[in-house]
Scaffold this motif. Structure first.
Motif, mmCIF file in Angstrom:
data_model
loop_
_atom_site.group_PDB
_atom_site.id
_atom_site.type_symbol
_atom_site.label_atom_id
_atom_site.label_comp_id
_atom_site.label_asym_id
_atom_site.label_seq_id
_atom_site.Cartn_x
_atom_site.Cartn_y
_atom_site.Cartn_z
ATOM 1 N N GLN A 127 2.341 18.539 -4.019
ATOM 2 C CA GLN A 127 2.286 17.108 -3.732
ATOM 3 C C GLN A 127 3.681 16.523 -3.575
ATOM 4 O O GLN A 127 3.929 15.699 -2.674
ATOM 5 C CB GLN A 127 1.536 16.371 -4.848
ATOM 6 C CG GLN A 127 1.303 14.889 -4.569
ATOM 7 C CD GLN A 127 0.384 14.671 -3.388
ATOM 8 O OE1 GLN A 127 -0.788 15.048 -3.404
ATOM 9 N NE2 GLN A 127 0.901 14.038 -2.335
ATOM 10 N N VAL A 128 4.613 16.931 -4.430
ATOM 11 C CA VAL A 128 5.998 16.456 -4.320
ATOM 12 C C VAL A 128 6.590 16.852 -2.976
ATOM 13 O O VAL A 128 7.220 16.032 -2.282
ATOM 14 C CB VAL A 128 6.857 17.004 -5.478
ATOM 15 C CG1 VAL A 128 8.345 16.781 -5.207
ATOM 16 C CG2 VAL A 128 6.469 16.339 -6.796
ATOM 17 N N LEU A 129 6.410 18.102 -2.574
ATOM 18 C CA LEU A 129 6.931 18.571 -1.294
ATOM 19 C C LEU A 129 6.298 17.796 -0.133
ATOM 20 O O LEU A 129 6.989 17.406 0.813
ATOM 21 C CB LEU A 129 6.653 20.071 -1.133
ATOM 22 C CG LEU A 129 7.452 21.024 -2.020
ATOM 23 C CD1 LEU A 129 6.891 22.437 -1.920
ATOM 24 C CD2 LEU A 129 8.919 21.013 -1.657
ATOM 25 N N THR A 130 5.002 17.569 -0.211
ATOM 26 C CA THR A 130 4.291 16.851 0.843
ATOM 27 C C THR A 130 4.835 15.431 0.999
ATOM 28 O O THR A 130 5.160 14.983 2.110
ATOM 29 C CB THR A 130 2.783 16.807 0.529
ATOM 30 O OG1 THR A 130 2.277 18.144 0.454
ATOM 31 C CG2 THR A 130 2.026 16.044 1.601
ATOM 32 N N ASP A 131 4.945 14.711 -0.110
ATOM 33 C CA ASP A 131 5.447 13.334 -0.049
ATOM 34 C C ASP A 131 6.893 13.280 0.424
ATOM 35 O O ASP A 131 7.278 12.388 1.191
ATOM 36 C CB ASP A 131 5.315 12.675 -1.427
ATOM 37 C CG ASP A 131 3.887 12.261 -1.742
ATOM 38 O OD1 ASP A 131 3.208 11.760 -0.828
ATOM 39 O OD2 ASP A 131 3.441 12.448 -2.887
ATOM 40 N N LEU A 310 -15.525 15.946 -0.268
ATOM 41 C CA LEU A 310 -15.581 15.972 1.188
ATOM 42 C C LEU A 310 -14.279 16.507 1.774
ATOM 43 O O LEU A 310 -14.288 17.199 2.793
ATOM 44 C CB LEU A 310 -15.867 14.581 1.751
ATOM 45 C CG LEU A 310 -16.052 14.538 3.275
ATOM 46 C CD1 LEU A 310 -17.219 15.431 3.703
ATOM 47 C CD2 LEU A 310 -16.274 13.119 3.769
ATOM 48 N N LEU A 311 -13.156 16.230 1.120
ATOM 49 C CA LEU A 311 -11.882 16.767 1.603
ATOM 50 C C LEU A 311 -11.899 18.287 1.542
ATOM 51 O O LEU A 311 -11.483 18.968 2.486
ATOM 52 C CB LEU A 311 -10.723 16.207 0.775
ATOM 53 C CG LEU A 311 -9.317 16.685 1.152
ATOM 54 C CD1 LEU A 311 -8.998 16.359 2.603
ATOM 55 C CD2 LEU A 311 -8.284 16.061 0.225
ATOM 56 N N ALA A 312 -12.393 18.840 0.431
ATOM 57 C CA ALA A 312 -12.465 20.300 0.302
ATOM 58 C C ALA A 312 -13.428 20.887 1.326
ATOM 59 O O ALA A 312 -13.125 21.896 1.983
ATOM 60 C CB ALA A 312 -12.902 20.679 -1.114
ATOM 61 N N ALA A 313 -14.611 20.265 1.485
ATOM 62 C CA ALA A 313 -15.583 20.753 2.470
ATOM 63 C C ALA A 313 -15.026 20.617 3.886
ATOM 64 O O ALA A 313 -15.263 21.474 4.744
ATOM 65 C CB ALA A 313 -16.895 19.981 2.338
ATOM 66 N N GLY A 314 -14.271 19.537 4.120
ATOM 67 C CA GLY A 314 -13.689 19.327 5.435
ATOM 68 C C GLY A 314 -12.698 20.410 5.810
ATOM 69 O O GLY A 314 -12.674 20.882 6.954
ATOM 70 N N VAL A 315 -11.871 20.835 4.848
ATOM 71 C CA VAL A 315 -10.910 21.902 5.123
ATOM 72 C C VAL A 315 -11.648 23.201 5.448
ATOM 73 O O VAL A 315 -11.230 23.957 6.338
ATOM 74 C CB VAL A 315 -9.948 22.080 3.931
ATOM 75 C CG1 VAL A 315 -9.160 23.387 4.057
ATOM 76 C CG2 VAL A 315 -8.987 20.898 3.845
ATOM 77 N N GLU A 316 -12.757 23.471 4.760
ATOM 78 C CA GLU A 316 -13.533 24.678 5.066
ATOM 79 C C GLU A 316 -14.069 24.624 6.496
ATOM 80 O O GLU A 316 -14.055 25.623 7.216
ATOM 81 C CB GLU A 316 -14.693 24.835 4.074
ATOM 82 C CG GLU A 316 -14.258 25.078 2.647
ATOM 83 C CD GLU A 316 -13.268 26.217 2.528
ATOM 84 O OE1 GLU A 316 -13.606 27.346 2.957
ATOM 85 O OE2 GLU A 316 -12.160 25.989 2.006
ATOM 86 N N ALA A 399 -3.416 22.746 2.286
ATOM 87 C CA ALA A 399 -4.074 22.037 3.390
ATOM 88 C C ALA A 399 -4.739 20.756 2.898
ATOM 89 O O ALA A 399 -4.628 19.703 3.545
ATOM 90 C CB ALA A 399 -5.107 22.944 4.054
ATOM 91 N N GLN A 400 -5.436 20.822 1.777
ATOM 92 C CA GLN A 400 -6.089 19.628 1.251
ATOM 93 C C GLN A 400 -5.060 18.563 0.886
ATOM 94 O O GLN A 400 -5.241 17.372 1.187
ATOM 95 C CB GLN A 400 -6.928 19.987 0.028
ATOM 96 C CG GLN A 400 -8.162 20.808 0.349
ATOM 97 C CD GLN A 400 -8.903 21.275 -0.893
ATOM 98 O OE1 GLN A 400 -8.873 20.613 -1.931
ATOM 99 N NE2 GLN A 400 -9.559 22.414 -0.807
ATOM 100 N N THR A 401 -3.959 18.992 0.263
ATOM 101 C CA THR A 401 -2.914 18.044 -0.107
ATOM 102 C C THR A 401 -2.265 17.451 1.132
ATOM 103 O O THR A 401 -2.067 16.233 1.225
ATOM 104 C CB THR A 401 -1.852 18.740 -0.976
ATOM 105 O OG1 THR A 401 -2.476 19.314 -2.123
ATOM 106 C CG2 THR A 401 -0.791 17.748 -1.440
#
Length: 445
Positions: A127-131, A310-316, A399-401
């Motif tokens: 999360q830190v890297l993403t932000d 839904l975020l987890a299902a969406g990545v799948e 991916a989710q993050t």
């Protein structure tokens, strides 16, 4: 190569047009030639497996070896099978190129880095890297999401996991960039990048081995005569704060029989496989969402409401719909094998087309439709069987993050170019965009 009747109506494969949208060609192959003999751009002949049931069977078939030495035409295909440069850099002994029992031994050692607890503990760092990456372009109102976001995020994450010092990580980013840019083209640049990575990893492993030895000697002196013993986590290499390379060295020092070449090859393949798949997962996933505004709006609401399910299902579903790995890595028949009525002779290469299998209408309802709410979604995006991707939990976390944070922080995200102007990287195994220009309304606007 075993004989198979040639069909003049078969679609052209491995052209630039095919790279842009391979799915119509794969649909034809599933229906008319589900196990199809073809000549690859490298000149190597191979069998393509395109139906879901056949693909799942092939991925778990012990008669299909991962060892390139099983290739009957190895002398003629030198340098054309596998990652360019890995043979000369002595990096062949890794999980993608070996079978049991060596595969079992090495996978057991590395799996300690990808337990659910270790991956969960790594989430704050991701999360830190993403932000931090989004901070660099948020105010600008535009960015290339591949080069400025999807590419550096997994590079820095896997470097942290391996234990590459922060001051060296930009070098890894440059070397990895060479591998991505030239993965489907000139092999010399990739081979040079592989050589540099191998030299660096050898030096890093040597340095970490010395550091571990010094720490052990220091503890031995402090505990002399007191019966002091290392903690269980330190003995096993499972300590929560230990990087993966140090864990591999420690395991080797405790009798796990890991050679220095094996340690370097393991670190290399985790870097190589661990970053490019995630680059493509994020890039392909965001691109698919931007091309499907209703699905993107659905996920946007879920992110804003904190619906992680839904975020987890969406990545799948993004993995199934247009995943990062188009074709599974090489397999070679160790004896005659019959798939979908086709006889594959001993030594012949077999390539399982994950992208085709994951759009098989015999397995998935409306397979060409992106449906983030899809429930029955046992896709093959990360393989199947003993070679199922070890780093899949980390890739899913990244991916989710990444996707969730992009939607939360840049809610007006939209494509910054005509889809017809975008180009896909040419290559056999991976599927990913070269660039992904996007725009949004910045705070300054």
């Amino acid at each position: 190569m075993s004989e198979q009747p040639r069909d003049s109506s078969a679609p052209a494969l491995f052209t630039w047009e095919f790279a842009t949208d391979p799915y119509p060609a794969y649909a034809w192959l599933r229906e008319h030639a589900p196990v199809h003999r073809t000549t690859l751009p490298s000149g190597v002949d191979a069998w393509l497996v395109t139906r879901y049931a056949d693909a799942r069977k092939a991925l778990a078939d012990p008669r299909l070896s991962k060892n390139p030495q099983r290739h009957s035409a190895a002398a003629h295909a030198k340098g054309k099978v596998g990652i360019p440069g890995e043979r000369r850099a002595e990096l062949m002994t890794h999980l993608l190129n070996i079978d049991p029992p060596d595969h079992t031994r090495l996978r057991r050692l590395v799996s300690k880095a990808f337990t659910p607890r270790r991956v969960a503990a790594f989430a704050p760092r991701v999360q830190v890297l993403t932000d931090r990456l989004i901070d660099t372009f948020e105010e600008r109102g535009e960015a290339d999401l591949i080069h400025e976001f999807a590419f550096p995020l997994p590079i820095y994450a896997i470097c942290d996991l391996l234990g590459v010092p922060r001051e060296d990580q930009d070098d890894f980013r440059d070397w990895a960039g060479t591998m991505i840019r030239h993965g489907g083209g000139p092999r010399g640049g990739v081979a040079r990048a592989v050589k540099r990575i191998r030299a660096y990893l050898a030096e890093l492993i040597h340095r970490k081995r010395l550091e571990l030895a010094e720490r052990r000697d220091g503890r031995a002196e402090e505990g002399e005569g007191q019966g002091e013993r290392p903690a269980a986590g330190e003995r096993s290499g499972e300590g929560d704060g230990e990087d993966l390379i140090s864990g591999l060295i420690r395991a080797s020092d405790h009798g796990e029989h890991l050679t220095e070449n094996e340690a370097a090859a393991m670190a290399f393949i985790l870097l190589f496989a661990g970053f490019e798949t995630t680059v493509n997962l994020i890039g392909n996933g965001v691109y698919a969402l931007l091309r499907h505004p209703e699905q993107r709006a659905l996920l946007q609401r879920a992110v804003e409401e904190g619906d992680e399910g839904l975020l987890a299902a969406g990545v799948e579903e993004l993995l199934r719909y247009d995943g990062p790995v188009e074709i599974a890595t090489w397999r070679f028949a160790t004896e005659p094998v019959t798939l979908a009525g086709q006889r594959i002779a001993e030594g012949e290469p077999v390539l399982v087309v994950l992208a085709a299998a994951d759009r098989d209408p015999e397995r998935f309802g409306a397979p060409d439709v992106l449906d983030l709410t899809r429930r029955d979604n046992q896709h093959l995006g990360y393989g199947h069987g003993i070679h199922y991707c070890l780093g899949a939990p980390l890739a899913r976390l990244e991916a989710q993050t990444a996707i969730g944070t992009l939607l939360r922080r840049l809610p007006g995200l939209r494509l910054g170019a005509d889809p017809e102007d975008l180009r896909w990287r040419g290559g056999l195994i991976m599927r990913g965009l070269r660039t992904l220009p996007v725009t949004w309304n910045s705070a300054a606007e």
